[in-house]
Design an enzyme around this catalytic site. Sequence first.
Site, PDB file in Angstrom:
ATOM      1  N   GLY A  18       0.781  -1.237   0.000  1.00  0.00           N
ATOM      2  CA  GLY A  18       0.000   0.000   0.000  1.00  0.00           C
ATOM      3  C   GLY A  18       0.808   1.280   0.000  1.00  0.00           C
ATOM      4  O   GLY A  18       0.362   2.294   0.539  1.00  0.00           O
ATOM      5  N   ARG A  67     -15.235 -15.356  -9.806  1.00  0.00           N
ATOM      6  CA  ARG A  67     -14.836 -13.958 -10.000  1.00  0.00           C
ATOM      7  C   ARG A  67     -16.047 -13.028  -9.796  1.00  0.00           C
ATOM      8  O   ARG A  67     -15.946 -11.979  -9.173  1.00  0.00           O
ATOM      9  CB  ARG A  67     -14.259 -13.797 -11.413  1.00  0.00           C
ATOM     10  CG  ARG A  67     -13.313 -12.618 -11.554  1.00  0.00           C
ATOM     11  CD  ARG A  67     -12.705 -12.558 -12.940  1.00  0.00           C
ATOM     12  NE  ARG A  67     -11.682 -13.540 -13.211  1.00  0.00           N
ATOM     13  CZ  ARG A  67     -10.467 -13.569 -12.666  1.00  0.00           C
ATOM     14  NH1 ARG A  67     -10.115 -12.661 -11.781  1.00  0.00           N
ATOM     15  NH2 ARG A  67      -9.600 -14.498 -12.989  1.00  0.00           N
ATOM     16  N   ILE A  94      -7.832  -9.741 -11.332  1.00  0.00           N
ATOM     17  CA  ILE A  94      -8.494  -9.255 -12.547  1.00  0.00           C
ATOM     18  C   ILE A  94      -9.976  -9.126 -12.245  1.00  0.00           C
ATOM     19  O   ILE A  94     -10.596 -10.045 -11.704  1.00  0.00           O
ATOM     20  CB  ILE A  94      -8.249 -10.228 -13.714  1.00  0.00           C
ATOM     21  CG1 ILE A  94      -6.757 -10.218 -14.063  1.00  0.00           C
ATOM     22  CG2 ILE A  94      -9.101  -9.857 -14.919  1.00  0.00           C
ATOM     23  CD1 ILE A  94      -6.361 -11.275 -15.072  1.00  0.00           C
ATOM     24  N   LEU A  95     -10.547  -7.977 -12.579  1.00  0.00           N
ATOM     25  CA  LEU A  95     -11.964  -7.716 -12.287  1.00  0.00           C
ATOM     26  C   LEU A  95     -12.830  -8.156 -13.469  1.00  0.00           C
ATOM     27  O   LEU A  95     -12.422  -8.042 -14.627  1.00  0.00           O
ATOM     28  CB  LEU A  95     -12.165  -6.231 -11.990  1.00  0.00           C
ATOM     29  CG  LEU A  95     -11.487  -5.771 -10.682  1.00  0.00           C
ATOM     30  CD1 LEU A  95     -11.321  -4.261 -10.664  1.00  0.00           C
ATOM     31  CD2 LEU A  95     -12.271  -6.250  -9.468  1.00  0.00           C
ATOM     32  N   ASN A 109      -6.434   2.613 -12.539  1.00  0.00           N
ATOM     33  CA  ASN A 109      -5.374   1.706 -12.087  1.00  0.00           C
ATOM     34  C   ASN A 109      -4.023   2.349 -12.369  1.00  0.00           C
ATOM     35  O   ASN A 109      -3.905   3.203 -13.252  1.00  0.00           O
ATOM     36  CB  ASN A 109      -5.479   0.380 -12.858  1.00  0.00           C
ATOM     37  CG  ASN A 109      -4.419  -0.626 -12.443  1.00  0.00           C
ATOM     38  OD1 ASN A 109      -4.152  -0.793 -11.249  1.00  0.00           O
ATOM     39  ND2 ASN A 109      -3.795  -1.280 -13.409  1.00  0.00           N
ATOM     40  N   HIS A 111      -0.098   1.112 -13.342  1.00  0.00           N
ATOM     41  CA  HIS A 111       0.651  -0.063 -13.802  1.00  0.00           C
ATOM     42  C   HIS A 111       2.104   0.373 -14.011  1.00  0.00           C
ATOM     43  O   HIS A 111       2.349   1.442 -14.589  1.00  0.00           O
ATOM     44  CB  HIS A 111       0.041  -0.569 -15.107  1.00  0.00           C
ATOM     45  CG  HIS A 111       0.728  -1.795 -15.646  1.00  0.00           C
ATOM     46  ND1 HIS A 111       0.539  -3.053 -15.107  1.00  0.00           N
ATOM     47  CD2 HIS A 111       1.627  -1.946 -16.654  1.00  0.00           C
ATOM     48  CE1 HIS A 111       1.286  -3.921 -15.768  1.00  0.00           C
ATOM     49  NE2 HIS A 111       1.954  -3.283 -16.704  1.00  0.00           N
ATOM     50  N   SER A 138       2.133   4.150 -15.631  1.00  0.00           N
ATOM     51  CA  SER A 138       0.966   4.670 -16.341  1.00  0.00           C
ATOM     52  C   SER A 138      -0.259   4.590 -15.437  1.00  0.00           C
ATOM     53  O   SER A 138      -0.504   3.555 -14.815  1.00  0.00           O
ATOM     54  CB  SER A 138       0.671   3.832 -17.592  1.00  0.00           C
ATOM     55  OG  SER A 138       1.807   3.722 -18.423  1.00  0.00           O
ATOM     56  N   ASP A 147      -5.095  -4.102 -18.568  1.00  0.00           N
ATOM     57  CA  ASP A 147      -4.076  -3.058 -18.763  1.00  0.00           C
ATOM     58  C   ASP A 147      -4.197  -2.353 -20.118  1.00  0.00           C
ATOM     59  O   ASP A 147      -3.200  -1.821 -20.632  1.00  0.00           O
ATOM     60  CB  ASP A 147      -2.657  -3.632 -18.608  1.00  0.00           C
ATOM     61  CG  ASP A 147      -2.391  -4.145 -17.202  1.00  0.00           C
ATOM     62  OD1 ASP A 147      -3.018  -3.634 -16.251  1.00  0.00           O
ATOM     63  OD2 ASP A 147      -1.557  -5.057 -17.051  1.00  0.00           O
ATOM     64  N   GLU A 176       5.649   6.700  -9.366  1.00  0.00           N
ATOM     65  CA  GLU A 176       4.227   6.364  -9.157  1.00  0.00           C
ATOM     66  C   GLU A 176       3.631   7.220  -8.050  1.00  0.00           C
ATOM     67  O   GLU A 176       2.477   7.674  -8.142  1.00  0.00           O
ATOM     68  CB  GLU A 176       4.075   4.886  -8.769  1.00  0.00           C
ATOM     69  CG  GLU A 176       4.343   3.903  -9.883  1.00  0.00           C
ATOM     70  CD  GLU A 176       4.082   2.458  -9.451  1.00  0.00           C
ATOM     71  OE1 GLU A 176       3.103   2.215  -8.740  1.00  0.00           O
ATOM     72  OE2 GLU A 176       4.878   1.591  -9.830  1.00  0.00           O
TER      73      GLU A 176
HETATM   74  C1  GAR Z   1       3.030  -0.829  -7.757  1.00  0.00           C
HETATM   75  O1  GAR Z   1       4.293  -0.785  -8.355  1.00  0.00           O
HETATM   76  C2  GAR Z   1       1.952  -0.880  -8.828  1.00  0.00           C
HETATM   77  O2  GAR Z   1       2.271  -0.159  -9.986  1.00  0.00           O
HETATM   78  C3  GAR Z   1       1.921  -2.352  -9.113  1.00  0.00           C
HETATM   79  O3  GAR Z   1       2.052  -2.971  -7.869  1.00  0.00           O
HETATM   80  C4  GAR Z   1       2.803  -2.127  -7.009  1.00  0.00           C
HETATM   81  C5  GAR Z   1       2.010  -1.943  -5.732  1.00  0.00           C
HETATM   82  O4  GAR Z   1       2.782  -1.310  -4.752  1.00  0.00           O
HETATM   83  N1  GAR Z   1       0.708  -2.718  -9.768  1.00  0.00           N
HETATM   84  C6  GAR Z   1       0.634  -3.652 -10.701  1.00  0.00           C
HETATM   85  O5  GAR Z   1       1.576  -4.304 -11.070  1.00  0.00           O
HETATM   86  C7  GAR Z   1      -0.753  -3.858 -11.280  1.00  0.00           C
HETATM   87  N2  GAR Z   1      -0.691  -4.676 -12.427  1.00  0.00           N
HETATM   88  P1  GAR Z   1       2.089  -0.685  -3.468  1.00  0.00           P
HETATM   89  O6  GAR Z   1       1.233  -1.776  -2.843  1.00  0.00           O
HETATM   90  O7  GAR Z   1       3.232  -0.316  -2.581  1.00  0.00           O
HETATM   91  O8  GAR Z   1       1.270   0.496  -3.920  1.00  0.00           O
END
Ligand code: GAR
Length: 202
Positions: A18, A67, A94-95, A109, A111, A138, A147, A176
């Site tokens: 998180g 799901r 995946i939703l 989201n 990525h 992104s 994605d 990010e």
């Molecule tokens: C982040 O790097 C995010 O971009 C990636 O998971 C990490 C979560 O980190 N998400 C994906 O790969 C989604 N396909 P966090 O829990 O510390 O925010």
Amino acid sequence: MKPNSSGKKVAVLISGRGSNLASLMDAADGSYKIILVISNVAGVAGLDRARDAGIATAVIPHAGKSREAFDGEIDNLLRAANADLVVLAGFMRILSDGFVRGWEGKLINIHPSLLPAYKGTRVHERVIEAREALSGASVHFVVPELDAGPVIAQASVPVHPADTPQMLADRILAVEHKLYPEALKLLAQDKVKLQNGLTVFS
Ligand code: GAR
């Protein structure tokens, strides 16, 4: 304290540590307020971060459910909380198409690649194997195809020849943490929307 009514009500879906959730919590400025954090995994650090900040949390395990049933439970919580926007932050499920359509234009989201390049998993390994000079992050609207949704914001970082996947992941994570709050603010302020399958800025 800002009144509860200030800004868009945001629910964040997580599966892990998180750190993006934390950056979104820190950047909340009145245009949005995080009112709920849902994790599909119990005991993750992201839930502690939310609880420490007094944000409501819920754990919805996915194991043993279809799901649609899993997504239905999440949807019920989001509707009960009157969420305006749903933000995926390291949410590793995946939703279903139905869920995604139900939140169309309100579901985003982040990525860790320069989409449309390197969708899916093992992103950093594949980027390094391909000897890319650049990678990045992104933020995109979520559509049923994984994605593949229209991009709202991107930031790039260099890929160094000696990078390990972890080094690259860490470099991208730092961008990010700036990118996601900026993009969420644009959405919360109605400065960006999904229209006819495209991102439109106003
Ligand atoms: C982040 O790097 C995010 O971009 C990636 O998971 C990490 C979560 O980190 N998400 C994906 O790969 C989604 N396909 P966090 O829990 O510390 O925010």
